[in-house]
Design an enzyme around this catalytic site. Structure first.
Site, PDB file in Angstrom:
ATOM      1  CE1 TYR A 180       4.004 -13.414   4.363  1.00 45.30           C
ATOM      2  CE2 TYR A 180       3.215 -12.533   6.444  1.00 45.30           C
ATOM      3  CZ  TYR A 180       3.028 -12.765   5.088  1.00 45.30           C
ATOM      4  OH  TYR A 180       1.873 -12.329   4.488  1.00 45.30           O
TER       5      TYR A 180
ATOM      6  CG  HIS B 166       0.509 -17.386   1.766  1.00 44.78           C
ATOM      7  ND1 HIS B 166       1.574 -17.223   2.622  1.00 44.78           N
ATOM      8  CD2 HIS B 166       0.293 -16.160   1.233  1.00 44.78           C
ATOM      9  CE1 HIS B 166       1.971 -15.962   2.589  1.00 44.78           C
ATOM     10  NE2 HIS B 166       1.215 -15.302   1.751  1.00 44.78           N
TER      11      HIS B 166
HETATM   12  N1  NAP Z   1      -1.672 -12.885   1.798  1.00 44.08           N
HETATM   13  C1  NAP Z   1      -0.725 -12.335   1.077  1.00 44.08           C
HETATM   14  O1  NAP Z   1      -0.367 -12.819  -0.011  1.00 44.08           O
HETATM   15  C2  NAP Z   1      -0.058 -11.093   1.576  1.00 44.08           C
HETATM   16  C3  NAP Z   1       0.788 -10.333   0.722  1.00 44.08           C
HETATM   17  C4  NAP Z   1       1.371  -9.167   1.221  1.00 44.08           C
HETATM   18  C5  NAP Z   1       1.111  -8.778   2.523  1.00 44.08           C
HETATM   19  N2  NAP Z   1       0.306  -9.530   3.340  1.00 44.08           N
HETATM   20  C6  NAP Z   1      -0.006  -9.130   4.748  1.00 44.08           C
HETATM   21  O2  NAP Z   1      -0.424  -7.763   4.751  1.00 44.08           O
HETATM   22  C7  NAP Z   1       0.457  -7.021   5.613  1.00 44.08           C
HETATM   23  C8  NAP Z   1       0.598  -5.584   5.129  1.00 44.08           C
HETATM   24  O3  NAP Z   1       1.093  -5.542   3.811  1.00 44.08           O
HETATM   25  P1  NAP Z   1       2.545  -5.028   3.450  1.00 44.08           P
HETATM   26  O4  NAP Z   1       3.441  -5.192   4.616  1.00 44.08           O
HETATM   27  O5  NAP Z   1       2.955  -5.726   2.206  1.00 44.08           O
HETATM   28  O6  NAP Z   1       2.356  -3.503   3.053  1.00 44.08           O
HETATM   29  P2  NAP Z   1       1.556  -2.198   3.585  1.00 44.08           P
HETATM   30  O7  NAP Z   1       1.008  -2.420   4.939  1.00 44.08           O
HETATM   31  O8  NAP Z   1       0.647  -1.771   2.485  1.00 44.08           O
HETATM   32  O9  NAP Z   1       2.706  -1.122   3.623  1.00 44.08           O
HETATM   33  C9  NAP Z   1       3.768  -1.168   4.523  1.00 44.08           C
HETATM   34  C10 NAP Z   1       4.639   0.049   4.271  1.00 44.08           C
HETATM   35  O10 NAP Z   1       3.951   1.248   4.683  1.00 44.08           O
HETATM   36  C11 NAP Z   1       4.770   1.988   5.592  1.00 44.08           C
HETATM   37  N3  NAP Z   1       3.851   2.590   6.584  1.00 44.08           N
HETATM   38  C12 NAP Z   1       3.072   1.958   7.480  1.00 44.08           C
HETATM   39  N4  NAP Z   1       2.320   2.826   8.174  1.00 44.08           N
HETATM   40  C13 NAP Z   1       2.626   4.066   7.710  1.00 44.08           C
HETATM   41  C14 NAP Z   1       2.178   5.370   8.038  1.00 44.08           C
HETATM   42  N5  NAP Z   1       1.248   5.566   8.973  1.00 44.08           N
HETATM   43  N6  NAP Z   1       2.719   6.426   7.355  1.00 44.08           N
HETATM   44  C15 NAP Z   1       3.658   6.222   6.381  1.00 44.08           C
HETATM   45  N7  NAP Z   1       4.124   4.996   6.043  1.00 44.08           N
HETATM   46  C16 NAP Z   1       3.608   3.929   6.690  1.00 44.08           C
HETATM   47  C17 NAP Z   1       5.698   0.960   6.201  1.00 44.08           C
HETATM   48  O11 NAP Z   1       6.922   1.555   6.578  1.00 44.08           O
HETATM   49  P3  NAP Z   1       7.578   1.371   8.064  1.00 44.08           P
HETATM   50  O12 NAP Z   1       7.561  -0.083   8.405  1.00 44.08           O
HETATM   51  O13 NAP Z   1       8.934   1.928   7.875  1.00 44.08           O
HETATM   52  O14 NAP Z   1       6.707   2.192   8.967  1.00 44.08           O
HETATM   53  C18 NAP Z   1       5.923   0.003   5.036  1.00 44.08           C
HETATM   54  O15 NAP Z   1       6.935   0.516   4.173  1.00 44.08           O
HETATM   55  C19 NAP Z   1       1.757  -7.832   5.578  1.00 44.08           C
HETATM   56  O16 NAP Z   1       2.652  -7.495   6.615  1.00 44.08           O
HETATM   57  C20 NAP Z   1       1.219  -9.231   5.633  1.00 44.08           C
HETATM   58  O17 NAP Z   1       0.844  -9.579   6.957  1.00 44.08           O
HETATM   59  C21 NAP Z   1      -0.276 -10.674   2.883  1.00 44.08           C
END
Ligand code: NAP
Length: 284
Positions: free
Chosen positions: A50, A108
């Site tokens: 990241y 990962h």
């Molecule tokens: N292990 C892996 O391969 C892998 C892959 C992907 C992700 N991850 C982990 O999982 C975490 C979460 O996944 P992600 O960041 O991909 O996506 P996510 O949490 O599914 O979605 C994030 C999105 O949702 C919006 N959001 C958050 N809360 C909200 C709410 N209450 N109402 C409306 N919109 C909302 C955010 O916008 P704003 O920021 O503008 O609020 C952002 O655009 C990552 O940060 C990472 O730590 C791991």
């Protein structure tokens, strides 16, 4: 409802996590983690790939929360798999985060010399550098292969779980096998109209909650720890306020029908994706 899950004999982890994937601007990442901790998050999820471990470390340092009250996760990128490289990568992650230990370290992706990495991670755990070790994006065959042939079962598998890709077979298998499931992208990053889905909105209205809160609660009610991301304080607070209601069996069944059975991102079995990852250079 409890706000933690038991990971193994000694360890509990919070059942709601905060992630910083795609927050590449260092000051934004630092501020997001400071705000998340301020709002009450204790599980922070980053990764070498990241590119924001330093910013996360600065926020942890500035937060003034006792280290033992935080649960910090990082992950090993594919270019550091193998025994020697993983040993170095663990040290590098700890250096960037300015920490003496990680609460959780994950492989990962299920590619490269994961057995060598696993051996190095077990040794780092013995040495006290990591409290718990796990994997991410492993299929049930891959995790069983690693566990049975190494003799050490991962504490965690962090996989994509959202209403459109519920991963039910993996979740049921992992829960029976004794591996805690963490959900990444619980909101599918808003893809497929998640935040305006009518079915989810009706269920949210039943409980006076938002769609985001229903989705996070749905994970917790399935025994899964969701890791969500927002850079906005009010959404962080909202995303933590999800444990004071129950979804009915009927509502759980209704959400189950939203499953498409497909990733909202990409398949980890896709050879083109594996080839791309093997040759991608990552700034850590
Ligand atoms: N292990 C892996 O391969 C892998 C892959 C992907 C992700 N991850 C982990 O999982 C975490 C979460 O996944 P992600 O960041 O991909 O996506 P996510 O949490 O599914 O979605 C994030 C999105 O949702 C919006 N959001 C958050 N809360 C909200 C709410 N209450 N109402 C409306 N919109 C909302 C955010 O916008 P704003 O920021 O503008 O609020 C952002 O655009 C990552 O940060 C990472 O730590 C791991």
């Amino acid at each position: 409802m409890d706000n933690s899950v038991k990971l193994n004999e000694e360890t509990e982890m919070p059942n709601l996590g905060f992630g910083v994937y795609q927050v590449t601007d260092q000051s934004e990442a630092k501020q997001a983690v400071l705000d998340a901790i301020e709002q009450g998050y204790r599980l922070i999820d980053t990764a070498a790939s990241y590119g924001n471990e330093r910013a996360v470390g600065e926020a942890i340092e500035e937060s003034n929360i006792a280290r033992e009250d935080l649960f910090i996760t990082s992950k090993l990128w594919v270019d550091d798999t193998g025994y020697d490289a993983t040993k170095e990568a663990i040290k590098d992650s700890l250096d960037r985060l300015q920490l003496d230990y990680l609460d959780l370290f994950l492989i990962h992706q299920p590619y490269g010399d994961v057995f060598g990495s696993w051996r190095a991670m077990n040794e780092a755990k013995e040495a006290g550098l990591i409290k718990s070790i796990g994997v991410s994006n492993f299929s049930i065959a891959q995790i069983t292969n690693l566990a049975e042939f190494s003799g050490v079962k991962p504490d965690i598998n962090q996989i994509e779980v959202n209403p459109f890709n519920q991963n039910t077979e993996s979740v049921e298998y992992l829960q029976n096998y004794g591996v805690q499931v963490e959900a990444w992208a619980p909101f599918a990053e808003g893809k497929n109209g998640l935040f305006s889905n009518e079915t989810l909105q009706k269920i949210a209205d039943n409980h006076g909650k938002s769609i985001a809160q229903v989705v996070l609660h749905w994970n917790v009610q399935r025994g899964i720890v969701p890791v969500s991301k927002s850079t906005k304080s009010e959404r962080m607070a909202q995303n933590l306020d999800v444990l004071d209601f129950e979804l009915t069996d009927e509502e759980m069944k209704t959400i189950a029908q939203l499953d498409t059975g497909d990733s909202q991102f990409f398949s980890h079995e896709d050879p083109e994706m594996i080839t791309w990852m093997a040759h991608r250079s990552v700034e850590k």
